[in-house]
Motif scaffolding. Structure first.
Motif, PDB file in Angstrom:
ATOM      1  N   PHE A  31       0.868  -1.187   0.000  1.00 23.32           N
ATOM      2  CA  PHE A  31       0.000   0.000   0.000  1.00 23.32           C
ATOM      3  C   PHE A  31       0.906   1.239   0.000  1.00 23.32           C
ATOM      4  CE2 PHE A  31      -4.337   1.435   1.885  1.00 23.32           C
ATOM      5  CZ  PHE A  31      -4.296   2.594   1.127  1.00 23.32           C
ATOM      6  N   ILE A  32       0.947   1.936  -1.121  1.00 22.94           N
ATOM      7  CA  ILE A  32       1.765   3.136  -1.259  1.00 22.94           C
ATOM      8  C   ILE A  32       0.838   4.353  -1.175  1.00 22.94           C
ATOM      9  CG2 ILE A  32       3.428   4.371  -2.707  1.00 22.94           C
ATOM     10  CD1 ILE A  32       3.754   1.617  -4.231  1.00 22.94           C
ATOM     11  N   ILE A  33       1.111   5.246  -0.242  1.00 22.47           N
ATOM     12  CA  ILE A  33       0.261   6.424  -0.066  1.00 22.47           C
ATOM     13  C   ILE A  33       1.120   7.681  -0.027  1.00 22.47           C
ATOM     14  CG2 ILE A  33       0.170   6.003   2.429  1.00 22.47           C
ATOM     15  CD1 ILE A  33      -2.589   7.411   2.426  1.00 22.47           C
ATOM     16  N   THR A  34       0.750   8.645  -0.850  1.00 20.55           N
ATOM     17  CA  THR A  34       1.450   9.922  -0.875  1.00 20.55           C
ATOM     18  C   THR A  34       0.596  10.991  -0.210  1.00 20.55           C
ATOM     19  OG1 THR A  34       0.585  10.215  -3.115  1.00 20.55           O
ATOM     20  CG2 THR A  34       2.878   9.507  -2.902  1.00 20.55           C
ATOM     21  N   ASP A  35       1.172  12.184  -0.112  1.00 17.79           N
ATOM     22  CA  ASP A  35       0.505  13.275   0.592  1.00 17.79           C
ATOM     23  C   ASP A  35       0.213  14.418  -0.377  1.00 17.79           C
ATOM     24  OD1 ASP A  35      -0.216  15.331   2.351  1.00 17.79           O
ATOM     25  OD2 ASP A  35       1.036  14.520   3.934  1.00 17.79           O
ATOM     26  N   ASP A  36      -1.053  14.690  -0.612  1.00 15.52           N
ATOM     27  CA  ASP A  36      -1.475  15.832  -1.434  1.00 15.52           C
ATOM     28  C   ASP A  36      -1.224  15.638  -2.921  1.00 15.52           C
ATOM     29  OD1 ASP A  36      -2.229  17.050   0.903  1.00 15.52           O
ATOM     30  OD2 ASP A  36      -0.609  18.512   0.944  1.00 15.52           O
ATOM     31  N   HIS A  37      -1.281  14.419  -3.415  1.00 17.07           N
ATOM     32  CA  HIS A  37      -1.098  14.171  -4.844  1.00 17.07           C
ATOM     33  C   HIS A  37      -2.404  14.458  -5.579  1.00 17.07           C
ATOM     34  CE1 HIS A  37       0.690  11.287  -8.120  1.00 17.07           C
ATOM     35  NE2 HIS A  37       0.466  12.508  -8.570  1.00 17.07           N
ATOM     36  N   ALA A  38      -2.354  15.389  -6.517  1.00 19.47           N
ATOM     37  CA  ALA A  38      -3.545  15.776  -7.279  1.00 19.47           C
ATOM     38  C   ALA A  38      -3.820  14.785  -8.405  1.00 19.47           C
ATOM     39  CB  ALA A  38      -3.358  17.169  -7.873  1.00 19.47           C
ATOM     40  N   GLY A 365      -3.380   8.753  -3.092  1.00 19.89           N
ATOM     41  CA  GLY A 365      -3.052   9.947  -2.344  1.00 19.89           C
ATOM     42  C   GLY A 365      -3.938   9.970  -1.111  1.00 19.89           C
ATOM     43  N   ASP A 366      -3.804  10.984  -0.267  1.00 20.60           N
ATOM     44  CA  ASP A 366      -4.682  11.046   0.899  1.00 20.60           C
ATOM     45  C   ASP A 366      -5.875  11.973   0.677  1.00 20.60           C
ATOM     46  OD1 ASP A 366      -3.100  13.303   0.939  1.00 20.60           O
ATOM     47  OD2 ASP A 366      -2.334  13.018   2.969  1.00 20.60           O
ATOM     48  N   GLN A 367      -5.841  12.752  -0.374  1.00 19.47           N
ATOM     49  CA  GLN A 367      -6.984  13.503  -0.895  1.00 19.47           C
ATOM     50  C   GLN A 367      -6.484  14.160  -2.168  1.00 19.47           C
ATOM     51  OE1 GLN A 367      -5.815  15.162   2.412  1.00 19.47           O
ATOM     52  NE2 GLN A 367      -4.347  15.946   0.947  1.00 19.47           N
ATOM     53  N   GLY A 368      -7.265  15.017  -2.773  1.00 17.33           N
ATOM     54  CA  GLY A 368      -6.790  15.718  -3.949  1.00 17.33           C
ATOM     55  C   GLY A 368      -6.034  16.975  -3.580  1.00 17.33           C
ATOM     56  N   PHE A 369      -5.820  17.857  -4.587  1.00 19.17           N
ATOM     57  CA  PHE A 369      -5.062  19.084  -4.353  1.00 19.17           C
ATOM     58  C   PHE A 369      -5.351  20.057  -5.487  1.00 19.17           C
ATOM     59  CE2 PHE A 369      -1.112  21.383  -3.017  1.00 19.17           C
ATOM     60  CZ  PHE A 369      -1.295  21.287  -1.645  1.00 19.17           C
ATOM     61  N   TYR A 370      -5.361  21.335  -5.139  1.00 21.07           N
ATOM     62  CA  TYR A 370      -5.564  22.361  -6.164  1.00 21.07           C
ATOM     63  C   TYR A 370      -4.237  22.711  -6.812  1.00 21.07           C
ATOM     64  CZ  TYR A 370      -9.975  23.055  -3.656  1.00 21.07           C
ATOM     65  OH  TYR A 370     -11.186  22.874  -3.051  1.00 21.07           O
ATOM     66  N   LEU A 371      -4.224  22.703  -8.132  1.00 27.48           N
ATOM     67  CA  LEU A 371      -3.059  23.127  -8.900  1.00 27.48           C
ATOM     68  C   LEU A 371      -3.393  24.424  -9.628  1.00 27.48           C
ATOM     69  CD1 LEU A 371      -1.783  19.711 -10.331  1.00 27.48           C
ATOM     70  CD2 LEU A 371      -1.291  20.804  -8.120  1.00 27.48           C
ATOM     71  N   GLY A 372      -3.995  25.339  -8.879  1.00 25.29           N
ATOM     72  CA  GLY A 372      -4.360  26.639  -9.437  1.00 25.29           C
ATOM     73  C   GLY A 372      -5.816  26.762  -9.809  1.00 25.29           C
ATOM     74  N   GLU A 373      -6.566  25.661  -9.821  1.00 19.87           N
ATOM     75  CA  GLU A 373      -7.993  25.751 -10.096  1.00 19.87           C
ATOM     76  C   GLU A 373      -8.653  26.608  -9.022  1.00 19.87           C
ATOM     77  OE1 GLU A 373      -6.166  22.019 -11.551  1.00 19.87           O
ATOM     78  OE2 GLU A 373      -6.413  22.838  -9.529  1.00 19.87           O
ATOM     79  N   HIS A 374      -9.557  27.480  -9.435  1.00 16.88           N
ATOM     80  CA  HIS A 374     -10.196  28.443  -8.525  1.00 16.88           C
ATOM     81  C   HIS A 374      -9.169  29.366  -7.865  1.00 16.88           C
ATOM     82  CE1 HIS A 374     -13.866  26.213  -9.140  1.00 16.88           C
ATOM     83  NE2 HIS A 374     -13.279  25.108  -8.714  1.00 16.88           N
ATOM     84  N   GLY A 375      -7.987  29.475  -8.484  1.00 14.18           N
ATOM     85  CA  GLY A 375      -6.945  30.332  -7.937  1.00 14.18           C
ATOM     86  C   GLY A 375      -6.298  29.787  -6.684  1.00 14.18           C
TER      87      GLY A 375
END
Length: 550
Positions: A31-38, A365-375
Motif C-alpha cells: 500500500f503506497i500512499i502519498t501526501d497531497d497528490h492531485a 493519495g490522501d486527498q486531492g489538491f488544487y493546482l491553481g484551479e479556482h486560484g
C-alpha cells in the motif's frame, strides 16, 4: 462506463468473499500512499501528465485506475484515519490534523485485522496521526508532516518508548530504502502488508537534489487553469474569505523558495504578500553539499525574478500570479519525480523477488489538491479537485489491467477491500466498516453494486488554517451538493454542464426538483452513517468531539 486498453486479459477468479484462505492463496499487500497528490498530475495517461511519470504510467497500464475515487474528509490525517478504519471521521474520532485528540489506536483497523489473520505488517514514512501506530509489527514514522531533507524517524525503542533518529538523505528515497530492506529481511513464511508513506508532494514542495529544475521546461509550456483568476462569483460568499489563494496566500520565500537576502527592499514590497513573508526553515536541516546545490539553483531563480520585476516584465498582479503559479508547478511536479522513482524501485523488487503475481499493489493519495484551479493551492472544500483522490490497484490475474473505472468509490472502501482479498472478511471484521469492498469492480471496472452510488463527505476544520468552512455534502454521479455550516449557505453544482464548478445552481428554479431529491439523499446518508444532528456545527459552535464507535 469504463475505458479499457486493448490488451489480452488473464482469466479472472471469482473474487466473492470466501472462507479463510491459506497462506499460499492470500496476496501480499503493498500500500503506497502519498501526501497531497492531485489527480490532475497522476501521470497515468496524456490527460493527467503535465510532465512524464513513466512508472506511474506503467502501473496504470498494469492495473486499474479508479477515476472517481473520493475522500471522506479532505485533510491529511483525517483521510488516513478513514482509510485505516473504513469509517467516516465522526465514527473514528479523528477530524483534525494536529492539536486535538490523537488518533485512538485501540479501535478496529485493517492492519490489526491482518495481523490477527497471520500477516506480517509494517509502515514506513508518513503516519500523521500523532499516536503510535497500532497493528504494525514494525514502524518507523515521521513526526507530523516530516521533512524532505535529512528527516527524523520515530521508532519504538528497546524500552518501548519512542526513539527519534535523524537520517541523512531525501525523505522519499529513505522511505523506499527502508521499505525494501524490510521486505528483504521479513519472515518470508508469512504474507506481508506493507504501508509505504511518502511526504511528497506536500508543501513546501522541495524536489530531490537530482530533480531540481527537471520540471521547468515542461511547466513553461503548460497553460494555466481557466479558473486561475476566479473571482468567486455565483457561489457562496464565504468562498471569497478563503486564505489559500496563490495570489495572496502563498509565501514567496518558504513556498516558492526565493532567497530573501538576494532580494532588494524595493522588490520585496512588490512580491511578498502581507503576512506571508516567512522563510524556508527546512534548509537548516541540509548538509553542506545539499545546501550548496539547493542555494545554487534558487539563487538563479531569485536573480531571474528580481530582473523580471526591475525590468517591468512583471508589473501587474496577473503577471505576478502567473509567475507564482509556474514556480509552484515546477516544484510541486518536481517533488513527484522521486515518488515515480520509488514506484519503479518497489515494482522492480517485486518482479525480481517473484512476488508480483501474488501482491495486491494499491497506490493512493490522501486527498486531492488544487493546482491553481479556482486560484487555489492546498486541499479542503468539496470542489472536485480536492474531493477526488488518486487510486490505482494492480493484482495480476485478479484485476483487469488497463481499465479506467468510473465507478464512484471512496477511501472508506479500501479497508474492506483489503480484508476481502486477504480472506479476512469475517462478519466480525466487516461489520466495523462503513465502506464496501471494491472486489466486484476488479473484473471489468463496473458492477451493479456501484451503479448510481451516492457518497457522503464532511469537513470540520474551522477555525483553522486557510479558513475553509465546516461543511458536509454528497456526491452523486452528476451533482455535488454541500451545506456550509459555518456561513449558513448551500451550493449545488451540475458537474455535467459545469465541470469546473463555477456556478452554484442551488437557488436556480430549474433545479428545484433536483434540490429536493438531493436533500433527501443527503439526509438519508447522514442517517445511514449516524451523523449527529448538530454536526459538523455552525459558526461559533464548539468543534465537535467524537468517540470512536462501530
Amino acid at each position: 462506463m469504463f475505458i479499457s486498453a486493448a490488451c489480452a486479459a488473464p482469466i479472472f477468479a471469482d473474487e466473492a468473499p470466501t472462507a479463510r484462505k491459506t497462506d499460499a492463496q492470500r496476496p501480499n499487500i503493498l500500500f503506497i500512499i502519498t501526501d497531497d497528490h492531485a489527480v490532475q498530475a497522476m501521470g497515468t495517461c496524456e490527460k493527467d501528465s503535465p510532465i512524464a511519470y513513466p512508472h506511474f504510467n506503467k502501473l496504470a497500464k498494469e492495473g486499474m485506475v479508479f477515476d472517481r475515487s473520493y475522500c471522506a474528509n479532505s485533510l491529511c490525517g483525517p483521510s488516513r484515519a478513514c482509510i485505516l478504519t473504513g469509517r467516516h471521521s465522526h465514527k473514528n474520532g479523528y477530524i483534525f490534523n494536529e492539536g486535538r485528540t490523537p488518533f485512538d489506536g485501540s479501535q478496529p483497523t485493517y492492519p490489526k485485522m491482518l495481523q490477527q489473520a497471520g500477516y506480517q505488517t509494517a509502515i514506513f514514512g508518513k503516519w500523521h496521526l500523532e499516536s503510535d501506530p497500532t497493528g504494525f509489527d514494525h514502524w518507523e514514522i515521521f513526526p507530523g508532516q516530516g521533512a524532505y531533507y535529512n528527516p527524523d524517524f520515530i521508532s519504538r525503542g528497546q524500552n518501548g518508548k519512542r526513539k527519534v533518529t535523524r537520517e541523512e538523505g531525501y525523505a522519499t528515497d529513505l522511505v523506499t530504502k527502508k521499505s525494501i530492506d524490510w521486505l528483504e529481511h521479513r519472515d518470508k513464511n508469512k504474507p506481508f502488508a506493507l504501508v509505504v508513506g511518502h511526504k511528497a508532494p506536500h508543501r513546501p514542495w522541495m524536489p530531490a537534489e537530482r530533480h531540481l529544475g527537471k520540471a521547468k521546461e515542461a511547466v513553461s509550456k503548460l497553460t494555466p487553469p481557466a479558473s486561475l483568476e476566479d473571482n468567486y462569483a455565483n457561489r457562496p460568499s464565504f468562498l471569497r474569505e478563503n486564505e489559500q489563494t496563490i495570489a495572496r496566500h502563498m509565501a514567496v520565500y518558504s513556498d516558492l523558495h526565493i532567497m530573501k537576502d538576494l532580494v532588494p527592499e524595493d522588490v520585496r514590497k512588490k512580491i511578498v504578500s502581507p503576512g506571508y513573508g516567512w522563510e524556508l526553515g527546512d534548509v537548516k536541516r541540509m548538509n553542506p553539499a545539499q545546501r550548496a546545490a539547493w542555494e545554487k539553483y534558487h539563487k538563479a531563480r531569485t536573480e531571474e525574478l528580481v530582473e523580471l520585476v526591475k525590468s517591468g516584465k512583471i508589473k501587474t498582479e496577473k503577471q505576478m500570479l502567473e509567475w507564482r503559479w509556474r514556480t509552484y508547478m515546477e516544484d510541486y511536479l518536481g517533488s513527484i519525480l522521486a515518488v515515480d522513482d520509488s514506484i519503479g524501485e518497489l515494482m522492480d523488487y517485486l518482479d525480481k523477488s517473484g512476488l508480483s503475481d501474488n501482491t495486491l499493489v494499491i497506490y493512493c493519495g490522501d486527498q486531492g489538491f488544487y493546482l491553481g484551479e479556482h486560484g487555489l493551492y492546498d486541499k479542503r472544500w468539496i470542489f472536485e479537485e480536492t474531493f477526488r483522490m488518486p487510486l490505482i490497484m494492480r493484482w495480476p490475474g485478479h484485476i483487469k489491467p488497463g481499465v479506467r473505472s468510473e465507478a464512484i468509490v471512496q477511501n472508506i472502501d479500501y479497508a474492506p477491500t483489503i480484508l476481502a482479498t486477504a480472506g479476512a472478511d469475517t462478519p466480525e471484521n466487516m461489520k466495523t466498516f462503513q465502506g464496501k469492498s471494491l472486489v466486484p469492480l476488479f473484473a471489468t471496472g463496473e458492477s451493479p453494486d456501484f451503479k448510481d452510488r451516492v457518497i457522503y463527505y464532511a469537513f470540520y476544520e474551522n477555525p483553522g488554517e486557510h479558513n475553509a468552512p465546516r461543511h458536509d455534502g454528497v456526491r452523486t454521479p452528476r451533482y455535488t451538493f454541500a451545506r456550509l455550516w459555518t456561513s449558513g449557505e448551500y451550493m449545488l453544482f451540475d458537474n455535467e454542464k459545469d465541470p469546473q464548478q463555477m456556478v452554484n445552481v442551488f437557488d436556480d428554479p430549474k433545479y428545484a426538483d433536483i434540490v429536493k431529491e438531493i436533500m433527501v439523499e443527503y439526509e438519508k446518508l447522514r442517517d445511514q452513517y449516524e451523523v449527529p444532528a448538530d454536526s459538523p456545527g455552525g459558526k461559533g459552535t464548539p468543534i465537535p468531539k467524537f468517540t470512536p464507535s462501530w
